[in-house]
Design a protein around this motif. Sequence first.
Motif, mmCIF file in Angstrom:
data_model
loop_
_atom_site.group_PDB
_atom_site.id
_atom_site.type_symbol
_atom_site.label_atom_id
_atom_site.label_comp_id
_atom_site.label_asym_id
_atom_site.label_seq_id
_atom_site.Cartn_x
_atom_site.Cartn_y
_atom_site.Cartn_z
ATOM 1 N N ASP A 152 -3.131 -35.648 0.063
ATOM 2 C CA ASP A 152 -2.068 -36.396 0.727
ATOM 3 C C ASP A 152 -2.148 -36.114 2.230
ATOM 4 N N SER A 153 -2.315 -37.128 3.044
ATOM 5 C CA SER A 153 -2.555 -36.952 4.478
ATOM 6 C C SER A 153 -1.418 -36.212 5.183
ATOM 7 N N ALA A 154 -0.158 -36.510 4.808
ATOM 8 C CA ALA A 154 0.981 -35.852 5.453
ATOM 9 C C ALA A 154 0.997 -34.359 5.145
ATOM 10 N N VAL A 155 0.780 -34.022 3.881
ATOM 11 C CA VAL A 155 0.755 -32.615 3.484
ATOM 12 C C VAL A 155 -0.435 -31.919 4.128
ATOM 13 N N ARG A 156 -1.580 -32.592 4.134
ATOM 14 C CA ARG A 156 -2.791 -32.014 4.708
ATOM 15 C C ARG A 156 -2.613 -31.734 6.193
ATOM 16 N N ASN A 157 -1.953 -32.632 6.911
ATOM 17 C CA ASN A 157 -1.701 -32.429 8.336
ATOM 18 C C ASN A 157 -0.842 -31.196 8.577
ATOM 19 N N LYS A 158 0.132 -30.967 7.710
ATOM 20 C CA LYS A 158 0.972 -29.776 7.827
ATOM 21 C C LYS A 158 0.156 -28.512 7.558
ATOM 22 N N GLN A 159 -0.732 -28.584 6.569
ATOM 23 C CA GLN A 159 -1.585 -27.441 6.260
ATOM 24 C C GLN A 159 -2.523 -27.134 7.431
ATOM 25 N N ALA A 160 -3.087 -28.177 8.016
ATOM 26 C CA ALA A 160 -3.986 -27.998 9.156
ATOM 27 C C ALA A 160 -3.240 -27.423 10.358
ATOM 28 N N ALA A 161 -1.999 -27.873 10.560
ATOM 29 C CA ALA A 161 -1.179 -27.349 11.659
ATOM 30 C C ALA A 161 -0.877 -25.872 11.452
ATOM 31 N N ARG A 162 -0.678 -25.477 10.192
ATOM 32 C CA ARG A 162 -0.443 -24.063 9.899
ATOM 33 C C ARG A 162 -1.683 -23.231 10.228
ATOM 34 N N VAL A 163 -2.858 -23.722 9.851
ATOM 35 C CA VAL A 163 -4.103 -23.021 10.159
ATOM 36 C C VAL A 163 -4.265 -22.888 11.667
ATOM 37 N N GLU A 164 -3.946 -23.945 12.405
ATOM 38 C CA GLU A 164 -4.048 -23.915 13.864
ATOM 39 C C GLU A 164 -3.136 -22.842 14.454
ATOM 40 N N ARG A 165 -1.895 -22.747 13.961
ATOM 41 C CA ARG A 165 -0.958 -21.734 14.464
ATOM 42 C C ARG A 165 -1.478 -20.326 14.185
ATOM 43 N N ILE A 166 -2.065 -20.141 13.016
ATOM 44 C CA ILE A 166 -2.582 -18.820 12.638
ATOM 45 C C ILE A 166 -3.724 -18.405 13.562
ATOM 46 N N ILE A 167 -4.625 -19.344 13.866
ATOM 47 C CA ILE A 167 -5.745 -19.015 14.757
ATOM 48 C C ILE A 167 -5.225 -18.634 16.144
ATOM 49 N N LYS A 168 -4.314 -19.437 16.671
ATOM 50 C CA LYS A 168 -3.801 -19.196 18.016
ATOM 51 C C LYS A 168 -3.041 -17.873 18.111
ATOM 52 N N ARG A 169 -2.409 -17.467 17.003
ATOM 53 C CA ARG A 169 -1.641 -16.221 17.000
ATOM 54 C C ARG A 169 -2.557 -15.016 17.190
ATOM 55 N N VAL A 170 -3.696 -15.010 16.485
ATOM 56 C CA VAL A 170 -4.666 -13.909 16.617
ATOM 57 C C VAL A 170 -6.059 -14.548 16.687
ATOM 58 N N PRO A 171 -6.525 -14.903 17.887
ATOM 59 C CA PRO A 171 -7.780 -15.659 18.023
ATOM 60 C C PRO A 171 -9.027 -14.915 17.548
ATOM 61 N N ASP A 172 -8.950 -13.589 17.450
ATOM 62 C CA ASP A 172 -10.120 -12.826 17.024
ATOM 63 C C ASP A 172 -9.949 -12.226 15.634
ATOM 64 N N ALA A 173 -9.121 -12.837 14.812
ATOM 65 C CA ALA A 173 -8.887 -12.301 13.474
ATOM 66 C C ALA A 173 -10.084 -12.537 12.556
ATOM 67 N N TYR A 174 -10.623 -11.451 12.034
ATOM 68 C CA TYR A 174 -11.739 -11.550 11.077
ATOM 69 C C TYR A 174 -11.328 -12.381 9.873
ATOM 70 N N TRP A 175 -10.119 -12.173 9.373
ATOM 71 C CA TRP A 175 -9.696 -12.784 8.118
ATOM 72 C C TRP A 175 -9.631 -14.304 8.226
ATOM 73 N N THR A 176 -9.310 -14.833 9.413
ATOM 74 C CA THR A 176 -9.304 -16.285 9.582
ATOM 75 C C THR A 176 -10.718 -16.836 9.505
ATOM 76 N N LEU A 177 -11.657 -16.150 10.138
ATOM 77 C CA LEU A 177 -13.053 -16.576 10.062
ATOM 78 C C LEU A 177 -13.555 -16.509 8.626
ATOM 79 N N TYR A 178 -13.179 -15.448 7.928
ATOM 80 C CA TYR A 178 -13.564 -15.311 6.522
ATOM 81 C C TYR A 178 -12.988 -16.473 5.708
ATOM 82 N N ALA A 179 -11.734 -16.818 6.003
ATOM 83 C CA ALA A 179 -11.082 -17.918 5.288
ATOM 84 C C ALA A 179 -11.839 -19.228 5.493
ATOM 85 N N PHE A 180 -12.401 -19.415 6.693
ATOM 86 C CA PHE A 180 -13.114 -20.657 6.971
ATOM 87 C C PHE A 180 -14.409 -20.770 6.183
ATOM 88 N N ASN A 181 -14.854 -19.685 5.566
ATOM 89 C CA ASN A 181 -15.989 -19.776 4.664
ATOM 90 C C ASN A 181 -15.669 -20.724 3.506
#
Length: 365
Positions: A152-181
């Motif tokens: 669902d595009s609306a739900v997906r956009n919210k999920q993507a926005a959450r991922v964006e906020r997480i990256i910006k909060r800690v730009p060098d977080a290992y766990w975010t990079l791991y998640a992108f695997n």
Amino acid sequence: MKKPYYLILLILISLFSCKRNNGVTIKGDIRGLKSKWVYYKPVFPQMVRPSDSAKVTDGKFEFNFQSDTAFFANLVSISYLDEKGLRKPIVVANPYEPAKNHSRYTDFVLGPGLTTITGDFSKNTGAILNGGTQTDFYLRNITLPFIQMSEDSAVRNKQAARVERIIKRVPDAYWTLYAFNNLRFYFNQKELKSFYAMFGNEAKSSYYGRRLKLFIDNQPLSQNQFVNSIFADQEAKPVTLIDNTKKLNMVIFWASWCGPCRREIPSLRRITEQFSKDDVRFVSVSLDAKKENWLQALKKENMSWQQLIIPQQEYVKAQAKYNLSLIPKIYLVNNKNVIVKKIDGFDDGNEDRVKTFIADYLSKN
């Protein structure tokens, strides 16, 4: 008398180096830990022996690491030998979850600086982990790699926005990079480039940062475009994946070790037998790491259509080109290398769906 310039330069280098945190310390204090030694091991690569050990005295132990360059966080585990001599991991509880349903993990993210592990084996509640930003981020965002992106595009956009906020909060977080695997397969090249730009320089230069960049660089500009690669057949001869003289190409990605892939083969036989080879080109592409396993499976399955294998040095690039998050995966591609249909996974109903689609497509083209 003025000091030589080189002495000033050395002082500046020394001061700069002091600011970089190259050291890692793990201090443990676990009551009831009767093992004489504990063992440290990065989780990847798997199936290798621990890389360091520390002596245990009254439940206390300590690891110290010092690297020549700044230490970037890593996924690690610490294990011990129980009274029967069996190796067991020290299980870590997540303090950010309610005590009544603490999730417990055998692996944890280790960052630079001091990390402490405390606990009591007699209470069977899992050790408590305390560390720096990387460790804290991991515990607060433990489910990040397991997000199931919505269709669902609306739900997906919210999920993507959450991922964006997480990256910006800690730009060098290992766990975010791991998640992108895992998450990289859900996003197109433009989206991934945007996410990648948000990471810090240390994250970009890390293993998973470089891996994400390689994936992005090899993604097609359009998700509808099929990359016409050249892979090897059984005799190691190079063969083009798509035959542009055919109206339609059916490309199946599979592997000998994939149970659903093997169960799908009988239906593939029936599909290939129904349609003329003058109109449709059928090709299966194996992801097997060992060529001998692939060849053995070919003998057993007796597949009469074109069989190719991805060279291991091309595997990571192929993952990006064909979005190989799972197999089996079927692509139906026209003679202009455009994907006209895609089927993920195996289902008993796939055979009828593919037959109907091919028949309809050929009748209209």
